[in-house]
Design an enzyme around this catalytic site. Structure first.
Site, PDB file in Angstrom:
ATOM      1  N   ASP A  92      -1.594   6.734   6.329  1.00 17.08           N
ATOM      2  CA  ASP A  92      -2.604   5.756   5.928  1.00 17.08           C
ATOM      3  C   ASP A  92      -2.832   4.838   7.135  1.00 17.08           C
ATOM      4  O   ASP A  92      -1.982   4.021   7.467  1.00 17.08           O
ATOM      5  CB  ASP A  92      -2.089   4.957   4.714  1.00 17.08           C
ATOM      6  CG  ASP A  92      -3.070   3.871   4.269  1.00 17.08           C
ATOM      7  OD1 ASP A  92      -4.105   3.670   4.926  1.00 17.08           O
ATOM      8  OD2 ASP A  92      -2.781   3.219   3.235  1.00 17.08           O
ATOM      9  N   TRP A 145       0.841  -1.211   0.000  1.00 17.70           N
ATOM     10  CA  TRP A 145       0.000   0.000   0.000  1.00 17.70           C
ATOM     11  C   TRP A 145       0.861   1.241   0.000  1.00 17.70           C
ATOM     12  O   TRP A 145       0.568   2.214  -0.699  1.00 17.70           O
ATOM     13  CB  TRP A 145      -0.953  -0.017   1.199  1.00 17.70           C
ATOM     14  CG  TRP A 145      -1.881  -1.191   1.178  1.00 17.70           C
ATOM     15  CD1 TRP A 145      -1.928  -2.214   2.083  1.00 17.70           C
ATOM     16  CD2 TRP A 145      -2.873  -1.497   0.180  1.00 17.70           C
ATOM     17  NE1 TRP A 145      -2.893  -3.119   1.709  1.00 17.70           N
ATOM     18  CE2 TRP A 145      -3.482  -2.712   0.560  1.00 17.70           C
ATOM     19  CE3 TRP A 145      -3.300  -0.871  -0.983  1.00 17.70           C
ATOM     20  CZ2 TRP A 145      -4.498  -3.313  -0.186  1.00 17.70           C
ATOM     21  CZ3 TRP A 145      -4.311  -1.456  -1.735  1.00 17.70           C
ATOM     22  CH2 TRP A 145      -4.897  -2.664  -1.339  1.00 17.70           C
ATOM     23  N   LYS A 151     -11.577  -2.224   7.121  1.00 16.45           N
ATOM     24  CA  LYS A 151     -10.702  -3.052   7.956  1.00 16.45           C
ATOM     25  C   LYS A 151     -11.155  -2.979   9.413  1.00 16.45           C
ATOM     26  O   LYS A 151     -11.397  -4.003  10.030  1.00 16.45           O
ATOM     27  CB  LYS A 151      -9.236  -2.608   7.830  1.00 16.45           C
ATOM     28  CG  LYS A 151      -8.724  -2.435   6.392  1.00 16.45           C
ATOM     29  CD  LYS A 151      -8.529  -3.741   5.691  1.00 16.45           C
ATOM     30  CE  LYS A 151      -8.154  -3.681   4.213  1.00 16.45           C
ATOM     31  NZ  LYS A 151      -7.371  -2.596   3.689  1.00 16.45           N
TER      32      LYS A 151
HETATM   33  C1  LIG Z   1      -6.815  -2.139   2.342  1.00 17.16           C
HETATM   34  C2  LIG Z   1      -5.818  -1.036   2.404  1.00 17.16           C
HETATM   35  C3  LIG Z   1      -5.781  -0.003   1.448  1.00 17.16           C
HETATM   36  C4  LIG Z   1      -6.693   0.023   0.246  1.00 17.16           C
HETATM   37  O1  LIG Z   1      -7.976   0.392   0.626  1.00 17.16           O
HETATM   38  P1  LIG Z   1      -9.138   0.608  -0.443  1.00 17.16           P
HETATM   39  O2  LIG Z   1     -10.211   1.196   0.417  1.00 17.16           O
HETATM   40  O3  LIG Z   1      -9.458  -0.728  -1.010  1.00 17.16           O
HETATM   41  O4  LIG Z   1      -8.655   1.557  -1.467  1.00 17.16           O
HETATM   42  C5  LIG Z   1      -4.843   0.990   1.602  1.00 17.16           C
HETATM   43  N1  LIG Z   1      -3.994   0.997   2.640  1.00 17.16           N
HETATM   44  C6  LIG Z   1      -3.992   0.032   3.577  1.00 17.16           C
HETATM   45  C7  LIG Z   1      -3.023   0.087   4.702  1.00 17.16           C
HETATM   46  C8  LIG Z   1      -4.910  -1.018   3.488  1.00 17.16           C
HETATM   47  O5  LIG Z   1      -4.921  -1.973   4.413  1.00 17.16           O
END
Ligand SMILES: *Cc1c(COP(=O)(O)O)cnc(C)c1O
Length: 356
Positions: free
Chosen positions: A168, A101, A192
């Site tokens: 993030d 990511w 998540k």
């Molecule tokens: C799952 C995830 C993403 C991607 O998320 P989307 O909502 O599918 O774009 C980005 N960063 C991290 C750390 C993730 O776990």
């Protein structure tokens, strides 16, 4: 049979949240209408949005410096929205590459400014968090990924830097207290640790906006979303409602400090077994291990399918590791109970007894 959900995302939600969400889809607050067929501008839905924002602020101790938004487009859209809003084409930002990511965030950010990758753990298949304290203050911000969902590493403390952090937090938001003052921007896809897929939480420092010279389309411009209180266009009402219910659940279960205690207990239980059980090992360095996504492998990889089958037989689903690590990954987000982790530990012990 009771199922224990170890999927990485979309992921486990508290049972009571799912039941309340199901009821609201049938009849929302006695309106005789479904939550998903009423106007987002109805007073009933505006109250949901207001409560969701208020709960985020309360849980993370956010004051007036930051704004809370519920947007769409996933965390992946923030890979470009963040630099477009915060970084001019001739300015520089620092990024840390801690996995899939983070790499995607870097790739997109490069389209909008001078991106310098200060550190990467790619050399060891992202099994650790590289150190980046005391960085040069000429960077507009430092971008990090607090929890690396795929590789099972997590910042235990945030870097000690004199520049604002952009983070993030998709897979560990609300799992522990944070010091909001360090951050110019935090983003997290809901699916998540907060709700269903379809909305993305963005927490942004107001004074960090309005500083870039590029012209932004309305949907890209965060100021626009702040002004419209996350209703510039039709917001994803269902994911926001379920996120609000989860935030209420977090509040009623000790807040993020309560979640931290719960999460540390669960992770300890599982890591103790990985360390003790001679059949398994962890691919990550001990001090950077994630309390949300626990990766572990069998020394004898030929037994992987059998272990997965045994786990499924005991109600433990979603344990297959990501292809870039292999083995297994137990995602033990806020809503996972200690009982669920114990069920997994029991399978590991049984596997040792029958195969060790
Ligand atoms: C799952 C995830 C993403 C991607 O998320 P989307 O909502 O599918 O774009 C980005 N960063 C991290 C750390 C993730 O776990």
């Amino acid at each position: 049979m009771k199922k224990y959900n170890f999927y990485a995302g979309p992921a486990i939600l508290p049972r009571e949240v799912i039941e309340a969400a199901a009821a609201a889809v049938l009849d929302f607050e006695g309106m005789g209408l479904s939550l998903i067929e009423i106007s987002h501008r109805s007073k009933q839905f505006v109250a949901v949005m207001d409560e969701a924002v208020a709960l985020v602020k309360e849980l993370l101790n956010i004051g007036d410096e930051h704004e809370v938004l519920f947007l769409s487009g996933g965390a992946s859209s923030q890979f470009y929205l963040t630099p477009m809003n915060l970084l001019d084409q001739d300015e520089k930002a620092a990024y840390v590459d801690t996995g899939t990511w983070a790499s995607k965030a870097i790739k997109d950010a490069k389209l909008f400014g001078n991106i310098e990758v200060l550190a990467s753990s790619k050399d060891k298949n992202y099994s650790y968090i590289p150190k980046t304290d005391n960085i040069d203050t000429s960077y507009k911000y430092l971008h990090i990924t607090s929890n690396n969902t795929i590789f099972g590493t997590q910042y235990q403390t945030f870097p000690d830097v004199a520049v604002p952090i952009v983070c993030d937090m998709s897979s560990d938001i609300f799992s522990r207290p944070i010091d909001i003052h360090k951050f110019d921007l935090i983003y997290a896809g809901a699916q998540k640790n907060m709700g269903p897929a379809g909305t993305t939480l963005v927490i942004v420092r107001k004074s960090a906006l309005s500083k870039v010279s590029r012209v932004l389309p309305a949907m890209i411009d965060m100021k626009n979303h702040i002004e419209a209180e996350s209703m510039y266009n039709t917001p994803p009402v269902f994911p926001i409602y379920v996120s609000m219910l989860t935030l209420r659940w977090i509040k009623n279960n000790g807040g993020v400090a309560g979640m931290q205690v719960r999460n540390e207990t669960k992770a300890q239980l599982l890591f103790d077994e990985i360390e003790r059980n001679p059949m398994f090992y962890s691919p990550t360095v001990a001090e950077d291990r994630s309390r949300m996504n626990v990766c572990f492998l069998l020394h004898n990889t030929a037994l992987e399918n059998e272990f997965i089958a045994k786990a499924i037989g005991a109600g433990c689903v979603g344990l297959e590791g990501h292809r870039s690590v292999g083995g297994f990954r137990a995602s033990i987000y806020n809503a996972m109970s200690a009982e669920g982790v114990q069920a997994l530990v029991d399978i590991m012990k049984e596997f040792e007894r029958t195969h060790g």
